[in-house]
Scaffold this active site. Sequence first.
Site, PDB file in Angstrom:
ATOM      1  N   SER A  87      16.395  42.591  54.414  1.00 19.00           N
ATOM      2  CA  SER A  87      16.020  42.195  55.780  1.00 19.00           C
ATOM      3  C   SER A  87      14.688  41.468  55.755  1.00 19.00           C
ATOM      4  O   SER A  87      14.498  40.456  56.447  1.00 19.00           O
ATOM      5  CB  SER A  87      15.904  43.440  56.671  1.00 19.00           C
ATOM      6  OG  SER A  87      17.109  44.162  56.643  1.00 19.00           O
ATOM      7  N   SER A 214      19.403  41.393  48.635  1.00 24.11           N
ATOM      8  CA  SER A 214      18.967  42.770  48.872  1.00 24.11           C
ATOM      9  C   SER A 214      19.068  43.566  47.575  1.00 24.11           C
ATOM     10  O   SER A 214      20.003  43.385  46.802  1.00 24.11           O
ATOM     11  CB  SER A 214      19.859  43.420  49.933  1.00 24.11           C
ATOM     12  OG  SER A 214      19.642  44.816  49.957  1.00 24.11           O
ATOM     13  N   HIS A 219      23.502  48.397  46.684  1.00 24.13           N
ATOM     14  CA  HIS A 219      23.875  47.043  46.284  1.00 24.13           C
ATOM     15  C   HIS A 219      24.138  46.950  44.776  1.00 24.13           C
ATOM     16  O   HIS A 219      24.046  47.946  44.071  1.00 24.13           O
ATOM     17  CB  HIS A 219      22.819  46.060  46.777  1.00 24.13           C
ATOM     18  CG  HIS A 219      22.899  45.871  48.270  1.00 24.13           C
ATOM     19  ND1 HIS A 219      23.006  44.653  48.870  1.00 24.13           N
ATOM     20  CD2 HIS A 219      22.925  46.783  49.276  1.00 24.13           C
ATOM     21  CE1 HIS A 219      23.086  44.812  50.185  1.00 24.13           C
ATOM     22  NE2 HIS A 219      23.040  46.099  50.458  1.00 24.13           N
ATOM     23  N   ARG A 279       5.430  43.453  50.967  1.00 25.52           N
ATOM     24  CA  ARG A 279       5.385  43.475  49.499  1.00 25.52           C
ATOM     25  C   ARG A 279       6.244  44.587  48.897  1.00 25.52           C
ATOM     26  O   ARG A 279       6.442  45.644  49.503  1.00 25.52           O
ATOM     27  CB  ARG A 279       3.951  43.703  49.020  1.00 25.52           C
ATOM     28  CG  ARG A 279       3.066  42.503  49.224  1.00 25.52           C
ATOM     29  CD  ARG A 279       1.668  42.795  48.776  1.00 25.52           C
ATOM     30  NE  ARG A 279       1.092  43.950  49.427  1.00 25.52           N
ATOM     31  CZ  ARG A 279      -0.143  44.023  49.903  1.00 25.52           C
ATOM     32  NH1 ARG A 279      -0.944  42.986  49.783  1.00 25.52           N
ATOM     33  NH2 ARG A 279      -0.585  45.110  50.464  1.00 25.52           N
TER      34      ARG A 279
END
Length: 425
Positions: A87, A214, A219, A279
């Site tokens: 995101s 992502s 994932h 970050r």
Amino acid sequence: MSDKAGLLQAIEGGIRAYCDAHHDFSFHPEAPVVRLHEPTNGADEIFAAVQVLLDTFVTQGPKVKAFEQHYANAYGCRHGVMNNSGSSANLLAVAALANPATPDGLRAGDEVIVPALSWSTTVWPIIQCGLVPVVVDIDPVTLNIDPEQIERAIGPRTRAVMPVHVYGNPCDMDALVELCRRRDLILIEDSCESMGAFYDGKAVGSFGRVGTFSLYYSHHISTLEGGICVTSDAELADLMRILRSHGWIREVENRQPYLDANPDIDPKFLFVNVGYNLRATEMQAAIGLAQLPKLPGFVDRRRATAAFWQKELAQYGDVLAMQGETPKARSSWFGIPVTLKPGAPFGVADLRRHFSARGIENRPIIAGNIAAQPAMKYYAHRVVGDLPHAGHVMKAAFSFGNHQAIDDGALAHVAEAFRSFMATI
Ligand SMILES: Cc1ncc(COP(=O)(O)O)c(C=O)c1O
């Protein structure tokens, strides 16, 4: 043992022994569970993370840079900008393109075309950056944005297209790249669920001005939470580094012009733009570096499982359809998306209930038709047509797990669940 190397060896040995004894993600018929995902992180990654904590240098530094370079080099881009989620990667990409420092970029009120079948944070950054999403329908076979619908949607304020490679399935990039060139549109690829996927031998995410990925737990590979933007545009990469970190220039590659223009400000606290803090940490990057070499093997595994389902589900072809690849696409099969054919004599909820009762986790396909989500009503957007295909996916599709830990026992259990369900209709 008190020397550093000896202590590290003992810690590594302990971690490996723990994982060998307690990390069993294989299928057990006596307690049948087939999860949407099982951890990709094991002893290598845990030891890498622990080493970072022991070293005490934990905030973004050389490991993040190394991860960025490894990823970008391996997957066809010049620059990678790691951050703390997919995101955030989408936010960073859109915010950099919409920033006044990008002269040919997007301006408030400009339109960005998105597929109706997308994730929430594909679309939210567009809105958050003062742009207007334009929602178009998908192709019912690939489940990806339909290039013809894009053409139909283009208006005087349309400046960009942000496709999603749905469930790892590459979009028709020949058509999208040609269309964006011809209509002078910026291409932003949301590849967040498509790591390890290729189109015509080229990695997804590397076709447009910027691509995003992502690294969330579920994932293809994971840094727990995490994301990465890739681009071959050096200026855009530097701007994303600035926006990722407070608006300062510390991680910027081409710093000299900023230093020359601001000789009286401490370069460590020189803020040249309005940024965020998105970050990643050194620990995440260390995990990512241990994961990256495993990605091709994980994808091969997922592709073999998808091939099994293509054969197995063919017998129910009158009522079920599996997502399809185009000839140049090499999907990384994030999951197994299945759509009920119109006229199927049962509802998707019936089939999902049958699966859940047998320990087979399942879910809808990403956010369904994003135009139907209530959040959209607060914000300016445009919907092109009735979105019948995305609407059908939202009402009549689901997915179940396809990951590196799916074994023959899990496949047989899910196949049996399909068989026993079909016997009831
Ligand atoms: C298409 C798409 N975009 C964006 C995201 C957001 O990624 P994250 O969960 O890392 O924030 C996801 C998450 O699965 C996704 O599937």
